[in-house]
Scaffold this active site. Structure first.
Site, mmCIF file in Angstrom:
data_model
loop_
_atom_site.group_PDB
_atom_site.id
_atom_site.type_symbol
_atom_site.label_atom_id
_atom_site.label_comp_id
_atom_site.label_asym_id
_atom_site.label_seq_id
_atom_site.Cartn_x
_atom_site.Cartn_y
_atom_site.Cartn_z
ATOM 1 N N ARG A 35 40.575 28.482 33.658
ATOM 2 C CA ARG A 35 40.253 29.516 34.843
ATOM 3 C C ARG A 35 39.755 28.517 35.939
ATOM 4 O O ARG A 35 39.630 28.893 37.136
ATOM 5 C CB ARG A 35 38.722 30.101 34.370
ATOM 6 C CG ARG A 35 38.742 31.051 33.180
ATOM 7 C CD ARG A 35 38.833 32.394 33.919
ATOM 8 N NE ARG A 35 39.448 33.657 33.358
ATOM 9 C CZ ARG A 35 39.043 34.528 32.204
ATOM 10 N NH1 ARG A 35 37.882 34.676 32.153
ATOM 11 N NH2 ARG A 35 39.583 35.415 32.040
ATOM 12 N N ARG A 81 40.944 15.882 26.780
ATOM 13 C CA ARG A 81 40.755 17.075 25.856
ATOM 14 C C ARG A 81 41.265 18.303 26.851
ATOM 15 O O ARG A 81 40.704 19.129 26.288
ATOM 16 C CB ARG A 81 39.316 17.123 25.225
ATOM 17 C CG ARG A 81 38.912 16.222 24.383
ATOM 18 C CD ARG A 81 37.556 16.308 24.286
ATOM 19 N NE ARG A 81 37.291 15.211 23.441
ATOM 20 C CZ ARG A 81 37.017 15.255 22.153
ATOM 21 N NH1 ARG A 81 36.737 16.466 21.309
ATOM 22 N NH2 ARG A 81 36.530 14.066 21.337
ATOM 23 N N GLY A 92 33.820 28.330 31.440
ATOM 24 C CA GLY A 92 34.120 27.891 30.386
ATOM 25 C C GLY A 92 35.270 27.599 30.038
ATOM 26 O O GLY A 92 35.558 26.541 29.399
ATOM 27 N N ARG A 98 27.269 27.531 36.841
ATOM 28 C CA ARG A 98 28.218 28.056 35.774
ATOM 29 C C ARG A 98 28.546 29.404 36.055
ATOM 30 O O ARG A 98 27.646 30.194 36.814
ATOM 31 C CB ARG A 98 27.237 28.057 34.346
ATOM 32 C CG ARG A 98 28.086 28.841 33.430
ATOM 33 C CD ARG A 98 27.381 28.643 32.061
ATOM 34 N NE ARG A 98 27.485 29.890 31.318
ATOM 35 C CZ ARG A 98 28.386 30.572 30.846
ATOM 36 N NH1 ARG A 98 29.700 29.855 31.051
ATOM 37 N NH2 ARG A 98 28.358 31.794 30.076
#
Ligand code: HPA
Length: 233
Positions: free
Chosen positions: A24, A43, A20, A87
């Site tokens: 990381r 961004r 997320g 993910r």
């Protein structure tokens, strides 16, 4: 290029790991990959491509929540020919048998979200990962002597509830709650691609225990290594 990603098509590998937090992504790229190249900073949603055991792999932040991972993963699948997204995130435990730092593998994701319905008139309230990628992750975890618990995830739009655990999550046998996998699995389904999700238990909604930022970092390494190992199969 897309409005959210400045990478050229050939700058992103076939497999992308998505934490997320974009920092990381930077951490994994700098600690585990060689020959790294940053392909995106629009961004500050950092994305890197490098080599893991000699094979190309990319790591990119997804942001928090289904709208955010929905945008980035859809673009990766449709504009960059990405085949697989894994993910790697954190989740809250909904059942007492899960402890802090346990690593869980989504075997399905239940949600009240209208993401799938709005995106493609898909009324399914449960979305599924790729069983091939799940098997690869299980194999990697076994090789690394790490436990990986398969279970159903609740993908929620809400982090701060007024009244505790969503009863629908319990009725639907969800063991953990996070905020992204339902949209990711749906995007993989509509684009004919592959997705999976592993998460570390960072807090328990049953016992109210929480991890510290420092502890989450260490636990994150375990999960990153499983995902990197799984990407080799
Ligand atoms: N809720 C939603 N997402 C989460 C949580 C939570 O409690 N913990 C980690 N990710």
């Amino acid at each position: 290029m897309t409005p959210h990603n400045q990478a050229k098509k050939d700058e992103i590998a076939n497999t992308v790991l998505m934490p997320g937090d974009p920092l990381r992504a930077k951490y994994i790229a700098t600690h585990y990959l060689t020959d790294i190249h940053c392909f995106n900073h629009v961004r500050n949603m950092l994305g890197y491509t490098g080599l893991y055991q000699g094979r190309p792999i990319s790591i990119m932040g997804s942001g928090m929540g289904m709208p955010s991972i929905g945008i980035y993963s859809y673009e990766l699948y449709t504009q960059y020919d990405v085949d697989t997204i894994i993910r790697i995130g954190s989740c809250g435990a909904l059942i007492p048998s899960l402890d802090l730092f346990d690593v869980v593998l989504a075997d399905s994701a239940w949600s009240r979200s209208t993401y799938a319905q709005e995106q493609s008139h898909d009324m399914d309230t449960i979305q599924y990962p790729s069983s091939a990628i799940n098997q690869a992750l299980q194999r990697a975890a076994k090789e690394q002597n790490q436990m990986l618990h398969p279970c159903r995830f609740h993908s929620s739009d809400i982090f701060y509830y007024e009244d505790g655990i969503d009863s629908g999550a319990i009725e639907n046998q969800c063991a953990v709650v996070e905020m992204e996998s339902f949209a990711l699995f749906h995007n993989a389904k509509v684009t004919g691609k592959k997705a999976a999700c592993i998460c570390t238990v960072s807090d328990s909604l049953v016992t109210q225990q929480e991890t510290t930022a420092q502890q989450r970092e260490t636990a994150f390494d375990t999960m990153a290594q499983i995902a990197l190992g799984g990407s080799l199969y």
